[in-house]
Scaffold this motif. Sequence first.
Motif, PDB file in Angstrom:
ATOM      1  N   TYR A 110       0.820  -1.220   0.000  1.00 50.05           N
ATOM      2  CA  TYR A 110       0.000   0.000   0.000  1.00 50.05           C
ATOM      3  C   TYR A 110       0.851   1.265   0.000  1.00 50.05           C
ATOM      4  O   TYR A 110       0.326   2.372   0.140  1.00 50.05           O
ATOM      5  CB  TYR A 110      -0.939  -0.016   1.208  1.00 50.05           C
ATOM      6  CG  TYR A 110      -1.766  -1.276   1.283  1.00 50.05           C
ATOM      7  CD1 TYR A 110      -2.794  -1.511   0.370  1.00 50.05           C
ATOM      8  CD2 TYR A 110      -1.505  -2.245   2.248  1.00 50.05           C
ATOM      9  CE1 TYR A 110      -3.542  -2.682   0.425  1.00 50.05           C
ATOM     10  CE2 TYR A 110      -2.250  -3.417   2.311  1.00 50.05           C
ATOM     11  CZ  TYR A 110      -3.263  -3.627   1.392  1.00 50.05           C
ATOM     12  OH  TYR A 110      -4.004  -4.795   1.442  1.00 50.05           O
ATOM     13  N   GLY A 111       2.155   1.111  -0.104  1.00 49.35           N
ATOM     14  CA  GLY A 111       3.042   2.269  -0.164  1.00 49.35           C
ATOM     15  C   GLY A 111       3.310   2.907   1.188  1.00 49.35           C
ATOM     16  O   GLY A 111       3.782   4.043   1.258  1.00 49.35           O
ATOM     17  N   TYR A 112       3.047   2.189   2.283  1.00 47.74           N
ATOM     18  CA  TYR A 112       3.300   2.735   3.618  1.00 47.74           C
ATOM     19  C   TYR A 112       4.794   2.668   3.962  1.00 47.74           C
ATOM     20  O   TYR A 112       5.541   1.852   3.403  1.00 47.74           O
ATOM     21  CB  TYR A 112       2.526   1.950   4.681  1.00 47.74           C
ATOM     22  CG  TYR A 112       1.025   1.924   4.493  1.00 47.74           C
ATOM     23  CD1 TYR A 112       0.340   2.959   3.863  1.00 47.74           C
ATOM     24  CD2 TYR A 112       0.276   0.843   4.964  1.00 47.74           C
ATOM     25  CE1 TYR A 112      -1.034   2.925   3.706  1.00 47.74           C
ATOM     26  CE2 TYR A 112      -1.109   0.801   4.811  1.00 47.74           C
ATOM     27  CZ  TYR A 112      -1.751   1.841   4.178  1.00 47.74           C
ATOM     28  OH  TYR A 112      -3.125   1.804   4.014  1.00 47.74           O
ATOM     29  N   PHE A 145       7.339   0.140  13.343  1.00 51.51           N
ATOM     30  CA  PHE A 145       6.220   1.056  13.144  1.00 51.51           C
ATOM     31  C   PHE A 145       5.850   1.041  11.668  1.00 51.51           C
ATOM     32  O   PHE A 145       6.670   0.745  10.790  1.00 51.51           O
ATOM     33  CB  PHE A 145       6.540   2.480  13.635  1.00 51.51           C
ATOM     34  CG  PHE A 145       7.559   3.231  12.830  1.00 51.51           C
ATOM     35  CD1 PHE A 145       7.222   3.882  11.647  1.00 51.51           C
ATOM     36  CD2 PHE A 145       8.883   3.309  13.261  1.00 51.51           C
ATOM     37  CE1 PHE A 145       8.163   4.582  10.912  1.00 51.51           C
ATOM     38  CE2 PHE A 145       9.839   4.003  12.539  1.00 51.51           C
ATOM     39  CZ  PHE A 145       9.476   4.650  11.357  1.00 51.51           C
ATOM     40  N   VAL A 146       4.583   1.354  11.402  1.00 50.97           N
ATOM     41  CA  VAL A 146       4.077   1.467  10.036  1.00 50.97           C
ATOM     42  C   VAL A 146       3.186   2.699   9.975  1.00 50.97           C
ATOM     43  O   VAL A 146       2.369   2.934  10.874  1.00 50.97           O
ATOM     44  CB  VAL A 146       3.326   0.182   9.609  1.00 50.97           C
ATOM     45  CG1 VAL A 146       2.260  -0.206  10.627  1.00 50.97           C
ATOM     46  CG2 VAL A 146       2.711   0.349   8.234  1.00 50.97           C
ATOM     47  N   LYS A 171       3.127  -6.376   6.442  1.00 50.04           N
ATOM     48  CA  LYS A 171       2.838  -6.274   5.010  1.00 50.04           C
ATOM     49  C   LYS A 171       1.356  -6.240   4.713  1.00 50.04           C
ATOM     50  O   LYS A 171       0.948  -5.804   3.636  1.00 50.04           O
ATOM     51  CB  LYS A 171       3.495  -7.447   4.277  1.00 50.04           C
ATOM     52  CG  LYS A 171       5.012  -7.348   4.192  1.00 50.04           C
ATOM     53  CD  LYS A 171       5.591  -8.466   3.350  1.00 50.04           C
ATOM     54  CE  LYS A 171       7.080  -8.279   3.155  1.00 50.04           C
ATOM     55  NZ  LYS A 171       7.672  -9.317   2.270  1.00 50.04           N
ATOM     56  N   THR A 172       0.537  -6.704   5.670  1.00 50.48           N
ATOM     57  CA  THR A 172      -0.917  -6.747   5.435  1.00 50.48           C
ATOM     58  C   THR A 172      -1.654  -5.625   6.159  1.00 50.48           C
ATOM     59  O   THR A 172      -2.891  -5.549   6.037  1.00 50.48           O
ATOM     60  CB  THR A 172      -1.481  -8.113   5.885  1.00 50.48           C
ATOM     61  OG1 THR A 172      -1.177  -8.334   7.265  1.00 50.48           O
ATOM     62  CG2 THR A 172      -0.899  -9.235   5.045  1.00 50.48           C
ATOM     63  N   VAL A 173      -0.936  -4.792   6.904  1.00 49.10           N
ATOM     64  CA  VAL A 173      -1.604  -3.663   7.564  1.00 49.10           C
ATOM     65  C   VAL A 173      -2.222  -2.757   6.489  1.00 49.10           C
ATOM     66  O   VAL A 173      -1.558  -2.388   5.518  1.00 49.10           O
ATOM     67  CB  VAL A 173      -0.613  -2.838   8.408  1.00 49.10           C
ATOM     68  CG1 VAL A 173      -1.248  -1.503   8.816  1.00 49.10           C
ATOM     69  CG2 VAL A 173      -0.212  -3.613   9.658  1.00 49.10           C
ATOM     70  N   LYS A 174      -3.473  -2.445   6.690  1.00 46.31           N
ATOM     71  CA  LYS A 174      -4.165  -1.512   5.777  1.00 46.31           C
ATOM     72  C   LYS A 174      -4.971  -0.533   6.619  1.00 46.31           C
ATOM     73  O   LYS A 174      -5.776  -0.944   7.450  1.00 46.31           O
ATOM     74  CB  LYS A 174      -5.086  -2.252   4.812  1.00 46.31           C
ATOM     75  CG  LYS A 174      -5.720  -1.324   3.784  1.00 46.31           C
ATOM     76  CD  LYS A 174      -6.556  -2.100   2.790  1.00 46.31           C
ATOM     77  CE  LYS A 174      -7.150  -1.149   1.741  1.00 46.31           C
ATOM     78  NZ  LYS A 174      -8.001  -1.893   0.766  1.00 46.31           N
ATOM     79  N   PHE A 175      -4.732   0.742   6.412  1.00 48.37           N
ATOM     80  CA  PHE A 175      -5.439   1.784   7.164  1.00 48.37           C
ATOM     81  C   PHE A 175      -6.732   2.144   6.435  1.00 48.37           C
ATOM     82  O   PHE A 175      -6.785   2.197   5.196  1.00 48.37           O
ATOM     83  CB  PHE A 175      -4.570   3.019   7.316  1.00 48.37           C
ATOM     84  CG  PHE A 175      -3.336   2.801   8.151  1.00 48.37           C
ATOM     85  CD1 PHE A 175      -3.439   2.464   9.503  1.00 48.37           C
ATOM     86  CD2 PHE A 175      -2.077   2.901   7.604  1.00 48.37           C
ATOM     87  CE1 PHE A 175      -2.319   2.240  10.265  1.00 48.37           C
ATOM     88  CE2 PHE A 175      -0.938   2.689   8.360  1.00 48.37           C
ATOM     89  CZ  PHE A 175      -1.053   2.363   9.695  1.00 48.37           C
TER      90      PHE A 175
END
Length: 201
Positions: A135-137, A155-156, A195-199
């Motif tokens: 997601y480009g984070y 941190f992300v 890698k799967t964190v999505k805000f």
Amino acid sequence: MAYMKKGLRISFFLVGIVVLFSFCNDVFVPKHKAYPKIIFPTKTYQTFTNGQYPYTFSYPTYAKCLQDSAFIDYKTDNPFWLNVQIDALNATLYLTYKNLRQHQLDKLIYDSYKITNKQVYKATSIQDSAVSSPYGYQIVFYTVTGDAATTHQFFVTDQKKHFLRGSLYLNTTPNEDSLKIVTDFIKPDIIHLLKTVKFND
């Protein structure tokens, strides 16, 4: 009578010699230090999703997500702190969330670096590395070696609105020799989570 007593003494003496030689013939083999065998669970994943939380991610099926109980009894700037508990390995991944509309990104990154480096007195090294996000984070992952209280921190952030920080703790006395096998097993799970964190926008 004296003859019988003398005979008994000789018999005991001979028995003693036989016993002594039998012990001398035993080969002493020192036992190696060992730790209890750990049976690791199969790596499969599930999705944490809660409409009230501003983020989702994938985490192991052998873990459970619980709201951080330290913040239930009083008000904080948000209720989105989460504990990912891996009971089978006596480990917890503590997640803290900050909204960048209320906090400065530079300060949060600096604080994250400072908190990680508090381990330096017990650590033999602290290494940071970037993790790719679909997601480009921006993701930074810290690995702490030595007998530190926490071995993995990260941190992300989307650098606009959301900042999620995490740290891994094992509920036992820090000992790299005995715990490295556990932290090495959990590390890919943390990378997968990152890698799967999505805000949520």
